[in-house]
Scaffold this motif. Structure first.
Motif, PDB file in Angstrom:
ATOM      1  N   ILE A   7      31.451 -14.260 -14.258  1.00  0.00           N
ATOM      2  CA  ILE A   7      32.235 -13.053 -14.562  1.00  0.00           C
ATOM      3  C   ILE A   7      33.679 -13.416 -14.856  1.00  0.00           C
ATOM      4  N   THR A   8      34.241 -14.328 -14.034  1.00  0.00           N
ATOM      5  CA  THR A   8      35.630 -14.760 -14.236  1.00  0.00           C
ATOM      6  C   THR A   8      35.798 -15.432 -15.587  1.00  0.00           C
ATOM      7  N   ASN A   9      34.840 -16.331 -15.948  1.00  0.00           N
ATOM      8  CA  ASN A   9      34.934 -17.028 -17.222  1.00  0.00           C
ATOM      9  C   ASN A   9      34.837 -16.063 -18.389  1.00  0.00           C
ATOM     10  N   ARG A  10      33.966 -15.054 -18.270  1.00  0.00           N
ATOM     11  CA  ARG A  10      33.831 -14.083 -19.344  1.00  0.00           C
ATOM     12  C   ARG A  10      35.101 -13.254 -19.491  1.00  0.00           C
ATOM     13  N   ALA A  11      35.715 -12.937 -18.361  1.00  0.00           N
ATOM     14  CA  ALA A  11      36.960 -12.165 -18.406  1.00  0.00           C
ATOM     15  C   ALA A  11      38.062 -12.986 -19.070  1.00  0.00           C
ATOM     16  N   GLU A  12      38.110 -14.297 -18.720  1.00  0.00           N
ATOM     17  CA  GLU A  12      39.110 -15.166 -19.334  1.00  0.00           C
ATOM     18  C   GLU A  12      38.878 -15.292 -20.831  1.00  0.00           C
ATOM     19  N   GLU A  13      37.589 -15.369 -21.239  1.00  0.00           N
ATOM     20  CA  GLU A  13      37.267 -15.531 -22.657  1.00  0.00           C
ATOM     21  C   GLU A  13      37.720 -14.322 -23.464  1.00  0.00           C
ATOM     22  N   LYS A  14      37.596 -13.127 -22.875  1.00  0.00           N
ATOM     23  CA  LYS A  14      38.005 -11.914 -23.585  1.00  0.00           C
ATOM     24  C   LYS A  14      39.497 -11.904 -23.850  1.00  0.00           C
ATOM     25  N   GLU A  15      40.299 -12.528 -22.984  1.00  0.00           N
ATOM     26  CA  GLU A  15      41.749 -12.535 -23.132  1.00  0.00           C
ATOM     27  C   GLU A  15      42.236 -13.610 -24.098  1.00  0.00           C
ATOM     28  N   MET A  16      41.327 -14.479 -24.536  1.00  0.00           N
ATOM     29  CA  MET A  16      41.731 -15.611 -25.368  1.00  0.00           C
ATOM     30  C   MET A  16      41.963 -15.195 -26.817  1.00  0.00           C
ATOM     31  N   THR A  17      42.873 -15.933 -27.472  1.00  0.00           N
ATOM     32  CA  THR A  17      43.016 -15.819 -28.912  1.00  0.00           C
ATOM     33  C   THR A  17      41.834 -16.551 -29.554  1.00  0.00           C
TER      34      THR A  17
END
Length: 364
Positions: A7-17
């Motif tokens: 879940i954390t990794n997916r959340a981080e991925e959404k914030e990425m350029t």
């Protein structure tokens, strides 16, 4: 715990350029082919294509490819020229158009406007050129030649040229440091800026204008005869031109923030080298007008955040800076420190550029 990590990794991925996401995926072993990768494959196919032989007599002429990526070697290429066309001008310009056409990218029209304003001396009346018109010209493949050594009697009227993408800067192509190094050795100090991949070729100017061989090793070595004599021959050429025109040679203007000269912006200033960019942000003073100490600044919850193409600063829960950068930086190579003076305390931010290149401006 594993579900929480996902879940954390997916959340981080959404914030990425998009650029950060590409790096994130490749670090995890996921192979992703980008439009740039496909374009490079197409370019390789173009440059390896053999010219059709239709019964005419041909002559093979060598020239050299200088990639902007310094991890890639110089490569000797050949073009087949019909013998009846030898002496009809510089044929390498037409030969290279497919290369730069294949490397066509969306142009940054605002850079063109900035460049035009600098050249013409005013930004109040911007040059009226449509984005579509510029893109159509770029899509045709525009080749510019830069003379590294001028034809003189001492070199038997032979010149050596760099061939480059005429709109490379507008495409935001990386700086070619090897090309600049060659120009520096030829006597151009400071050297011009060359963007993207370039090519080296030789021309004989008498009795007719025609292309001649330029080879890896023999002609690209720092000890090559042409480059050893280039500085004096270029000075001789410039002296003759000064006599004719009455003007002195003009050097290429520096980009904003270069040579240690700060570019002032609203709320900050900045300088740059090819490798780094430095941003200076003044910290608000006390109510009594005195500069804050480093302890007071840290107590004010100073926060500095680095992303691939963004730098943000907040202090006392207010935004001091939010910059969407012109190009990518390496977040792991970004640092900050405080400069505490008697009248003012400043935040000094240093960012390592993602690509070694000069930026025409700091923002997108």
């Amino acid at each position: 715990m594993a579900d929480r990590d996902i879940i954390t990794n997916r959340a981080e991925e959404k914030e990425m350029t998009p650029e950060e996401r590409l790096v994130w995926l490749r670090e995890r072993g996921i192979m992703v082919e980008t439009a740039e990768d496909r374009r490079r494959k197409k370019i390789k196919e173009i440059m390896n294509e053999n010219d059709e032989v239709d019964g005419q007599e041909y002559e093979n002429l060598s020239f050299v490819h200088v990639p902007h990526d310094e991890s890639l070697p110089l490569k000797e290429l050949t073009m087949q020229v019909p013998k009846d066309r030898l002496g009809s001008g510089d044929l390498l310009v037409e030969e290279l158009k497919p290369f730069f056409k294949a490397l066509s990218k969306k142009l940054d029209v605002s850079l063109f406007q900035d460049q035009a304003a600098t050249t013409l001396g005013s930004s109040d009346t911007p040059v009226q050129v449509s984005e579509n018109s510029l893109q159509e010209v770029a899509d045709q493949g525009q080749v510019e030649s830069f003379c590294l050594v001028h034809p003189m009697s001492s070199n038997k009227f032979r010149s050596v040229n760099i061939y480059l993408d005429e709109v490379g800067m507008l495409k935001r192509l990386p700086l070619n440091k090897r090309a600049a190094g060659i120009a520096l050795r030829a006597g151009f100090n400071p050297p011009p800026k060359f963007y993207g991949d370039v090519f080296l070729g030789r021309i004989s100017c008498k009795p007719v204008l025609k292309n001649e061989d330029f080879k890896v090793g023999k002609d690209t070595s720092p000890d090559a005869e042409w480059i050893q004599n280039a500085t004096m021959e270029n000075l001789e050429h410039q002296t003759e031109m000064n006599k004719i025109t009455g003007k002195h040679d003009l050097t290429q203007p520096s980009a904003d923030g270069e040579n240690g000269i700060a570019k002032e912006e609203v709320g900050y200033s900045w300088t740059q080298t090819d490798e780094e960019i430095e941003i200076v942000v003044p910290i608000p003073s006390n109510d009594d007008g005195k500069a804050l100490s480093s302890k007071e600044v840290k107590a004010g919850e100073l926060k500095v955040k680095f992303l691939l193409r963004k730098v943000s600063v907040s202090f006392q829960k207010e935004d001091l800076l939010s910059l969407k950068l012109y190009n990518a930086v390496d977040p792991d190579g970004c640092t900050w420190t405080l400069d505490v003076g008697q009248k003012e305390t400043s935040l000094i931010i240093t960012c390592e550029k993602g690509n070694v290149t000069s930026w025409p401006r700091i923002t997108e």
